[in-house]
Design a protein around this motif. Structure first.
Motif, short mmCIF file in Angstrom:
data_model
loop_
_atom_site.label_atom_id
_atom_site.label_comp_id
_atom_site.label_asym_id
_atom_site.label_seq_id
_atom_site.Cartn_x
_atom_site.Cartn_y
_atom_site.Cartn_z
N ALA A 1 0.83 -1.20 0.00
CA ALA A 1 0.00 0.00 0.00
C ALA A 1 0.87 1.26 0.00
O ALA A 1 0.64 2.19 -0.76
N VAL A 2 1.88 1.27 0.85
CA VAL A 2 2.72 2.46 1.01
C VAL A 2 3.48 2.75 -0.28
O VAL A 2 3.60 3.89 -0.71
N GLU A 3 3.95 1.69 -0.91
CA GLU A 3 4.69 1.81 -2.15
C GLU A 3 3.89 2.55 -3.22
O GLU A 3 4.42 3.34 -3.98
N LYS A 4 2.59 2.23 -3.25
CA LYS A 4 1.73 2.81 -4.27
C LYS A 4 1.37 4.24 -3.95
O LYS A 4 1.36 5.11 -4.80
N ILE A 5 1.01 4.44 -2.67
CA ILE A 5 0.45 5.72 -2.27
C ILE A 5 1.52 6.79 -2.18
O ILE A 5 1.34 7.92 -2.57
N CYS A 6 2.66 6.39 -1.68
CA CYS A 6 3.65 7.39 -1.32
C CYS A 6 4.98 6.68 -1.20
O CYS A 6 5.44 6.39 -0.10
N PRO A 7 5.61 6.35 -2.35
CA PRO A 7 6.84 5.55 -2.30
C PRO A 7 7.93 6.22 -1.47
O PRO A 7 8.81 5.56 -0.94
N GLU A 8 7.82 7.54 -1.35
CA GLU A 8 8.83 8.27 -0.58
C GLU A 8 8.57 8.20 0.92
O GLU A 8 9.35 8.73 1.70
N ALA A 9 7.44 7.60 1.30
CA ALA A 9 7.04 7.66 2.71
C ALA A 9 8.00 6.93 3.62
O ALA A 9 8.37 5.80 3.37
N ARG A 10 8.41 7.60 4.66
CA ARG A 10 9.14 6.95 5.72
C ARG A 10 8.42 7.27 7.03
O ARG A 10 8.38 6.49 7.94
#
Lengths: 423, 423
Positions: A85-94
């Motif tokens: 999910a995170v990869e799709k929504i916001c790959p930059e998310a940490r």
């Protein structure tokens, strides 16, 4: 330990389960093409009812609690799904900011919050929990009955970015259903907010969800060659109801009558001997407040003061004005004589497990998600993601696969519903 | 049951594991950005060596067998990962043709094939197995020692589409490493072939992989602030070697000397007391044939006939001409006195588990993946996908998380390697 189905009338459902099993590649392919068109919610949970002759969702939660009730064996599935999910929504998310419900004493909720934060962290995110509560003015650590702890921090907004002290997250994840409206501090943020604010119960309507579900289940039923009613509960809506002022009782009783008539026709068609019933509940909101089981339209006329008070208010003291009349689906799963209701959990487009709400004091036609209710959760011992072709259609892994399929249908309906809200 | 590390010298590795743990969000974020740039192989397995002072991949397989050795608990992870891979590669895919190795009697391989086919089916694919063997002229069911069975069917090619009778798949998945070349029947297909034909051992070189790995591990080491040597084995190559004709021995002995000198310097730097050694093996191919453990350059000069014969030929009788000289990494994990070597499995970009090859008859500096070798597999009891921050850095889930990270580094290197092959 798995609840057993107690009804003798399993013919149509067995047939449904058999068709779902046989069509598995078709079903998975169909879901894949749906996810090309629609974006699944970040997470969701779906309450199901299995009457032995019908398997249907009755509520779809876009701010799911209860992660602490899932089988620890399947936590790796949750972690994988969050990563996807995170990869799709916001790959930059940490950095992820989790905004929870305003509960500081509900141990069940807090343990859910701890488990959810742990899953997100294990997926490789920096997670901080920012509370909407005005009394949280500094980092506050709450000790949990299970030995864990969680730390709530005051939200800090700088311009259009939301965070907590020294933490500027890439994404804001709501685990707060916004029953009483979207707080200003969450509005017009630069960051992605998941689910979007307009998915909050201040705006969302169950009837909107079930209208979207009707279309999804119609397509799915066509794919499988089944009667959509097998998976879709009838419903109707009354707006501008005021229980205190006795406004809208006419609408309610006529809609109850309509839905009961529809169910009666289907029961006759399939030879179901039980009495039809409907559930009357607030069209917005959760926590199973303001809910009645009704078997005759007369029951919603001339409600006494106690009944009216019960129906008039949901979570956080909000007045009910939109009312959903939903086909009641019998719960014919039981565990040691106790009624058991399945809840399926999804993260992104993946089924990640579920549990049964098991309650000894309730009837097969009553709602188990009621205020003050103390169900005992029984984690699914199957992840619901796939069937076992070597077992009978109603053996555990296959029954759970069917739950996972119907759960995903409701989740797909939520995706459509959210898209329509955005328009 | 988990093998224990027997070396006293765990200082640098504990430090590495601690850094990997602390940096988990940074690492996961880094992988996410890498997957924006690179496409992971459909599946892969990576042989690791854990010497207590160094944790490094020694071989990366793009046609992994051994799925039968994984922990059944983590099969749901495999199914999720396959669903995610299929969605990306070929969302329309319902039919998948699996092309296996030409083994019809190797029970271990056949059980792997059955497990792999089951995972693919549980992900909702229609799976048929098409054999390259000329003697498979009609559907042939092989009974397995574990009670299962698999059916091999003759491949049918129509124009540029490959299938089996009455089956036109969307994607062709190779579980055959193409050691002896790409068969014509697989060439120029309309359908997606995974991995691509040029990933076969007739074309692929270990040195190409480890050159890509060198760059990946350099970047990763910079991210973590560690010496890349902690995760990267030295290597050198000799081409146009002919063991039978004694051609290339000079090159071999000088490269062995070079690599041993490099290792010796690192051992001195970190106070490692063991003797440096190198592994001399075919630069192409698998199954651990043609492998020597060498501690001194003189050992590769004047090989006797038996040694030359052993080194000259790999799988399917192919002559070795390109030779890899790879830094040997001691296996200091043991289980009841037996040497244990971890293998990590990945599907798409997800770690889905792994197992140990456990062997009682071999030394810490020998290769366990040797011809005729009967290792006992010991499935990992952790899925390697995430750490447990509440445990010590070298406790099982955290050691396995480190394995999963290094496995993914090798997988990322394979992605880069495949891209370079396509250019």
């Amino acid at each position: 330990m798995v609840p057993r189905l107690t009804t003798a009338l399993k013919g149509p459902l067995l047939d449904l389960e058999q068709r779902i099993l046989t069509a598995q590649p078709t079903i998975e392919h169909w879901f894949r093409t749906q996810w090309q068109e629609h974006t699944p919610p970040f997470y969701s949970s779906v309450d199901l009812r299995n009457s032995g002759f019908k398997l249907a969702p009755v509520d779809t939660n876009l701010f799911p609690g209860g992660f602490n009730n899932l089988n620890p064996e399947f936590i790796p599935l949750c972690v994988h799904a969050v990563q996807s999910a995170v990869e799709k929504i916001c790959p930059e998310a940490r950095g992820l900011l989790l905004v929870p419900e305003n509960h500081t004493r509900n141990q069940f909720y807090l343990q859910n919050l701890e488990q959810l934060a742990r899953i997100l962290r294990q997926a490789g995110l920096n997670v901080r929990i920012g509370s909407l509560l005005p009394e949280i003015t500094q980092p506050t650590t709450l000790e949990l009955a299970n030995g864990g702890s969680i730390t709530l921090e005051p939200l800090v907004r700088k311009g259009n970015r939301l965070g907590v002290a020294d933490f500027d997250p890439c994404v804001v994840l709501l685990n707060n259903d916004l029953s009483s409206g979207a707080p200003d501090i969450l509005k017009d943020l630069e960051q992605t907010v998941l689910p979007p604010l307009l998915a909050g119960w201040y705006n969302r309507r169950k009837s909107g969800h079930f209208a979207a579900y009707r279309e999804v289940s119609r397509q799915f039923a066509e794919l499988l060659g089944i009667d959509p009613w097998m998976i879709d509960p009838y419903f109707a809506v009354c707006n501008q109801v005021n229980f205190h002022e006795k406004v809208g009782e006419e609408c309610l009783s006529s809609q109850v009558d309509l839905v009961l008539t529809q169910i009666r026709a289907k029961y006759a068609e399939y030879g179901v001997k039980q009495d039809p019933f409907v559930i009357v509940k607030a069209d917005a909101g959760t926590y199973g407040m303001g809910i009645m089981t009704v078997k005759d339209a007369s029951e919603v006329r001339d409600l006494n003061r106690k009944q009216r008070n019960k129906m008039a208010v949901v979570k956080e003291g909000l007045q009910v004005s939109d009312v959903l009349v939903q086909e009641g689906v019998y719960s014919f799963e039981d565990l040691n004589e106790a009624v058991a209701e399945p809840v399926v959990y999804m993260i992104d487009r993946y089924v990640v497990g579920g549990f049964y709400r098991v309650h000894t004091d309730r009837g097969v036609d009553e709602n188990l998600n009621a205020p003050g209710m103390r169900f005992s959760p029984l984690a699914f011992d199957s992840c619901c993601a796939f069937p076992n072709p070597d077992c009978a259609p109603d053996d555990t892994p296959n029954r759970f696969y069917a739950y996972g399929v119907v759960g995903r249908l409701a989740m797909l309906a939520a995706s459509v519903e959210l898209e329509e809200m955005h328009q």
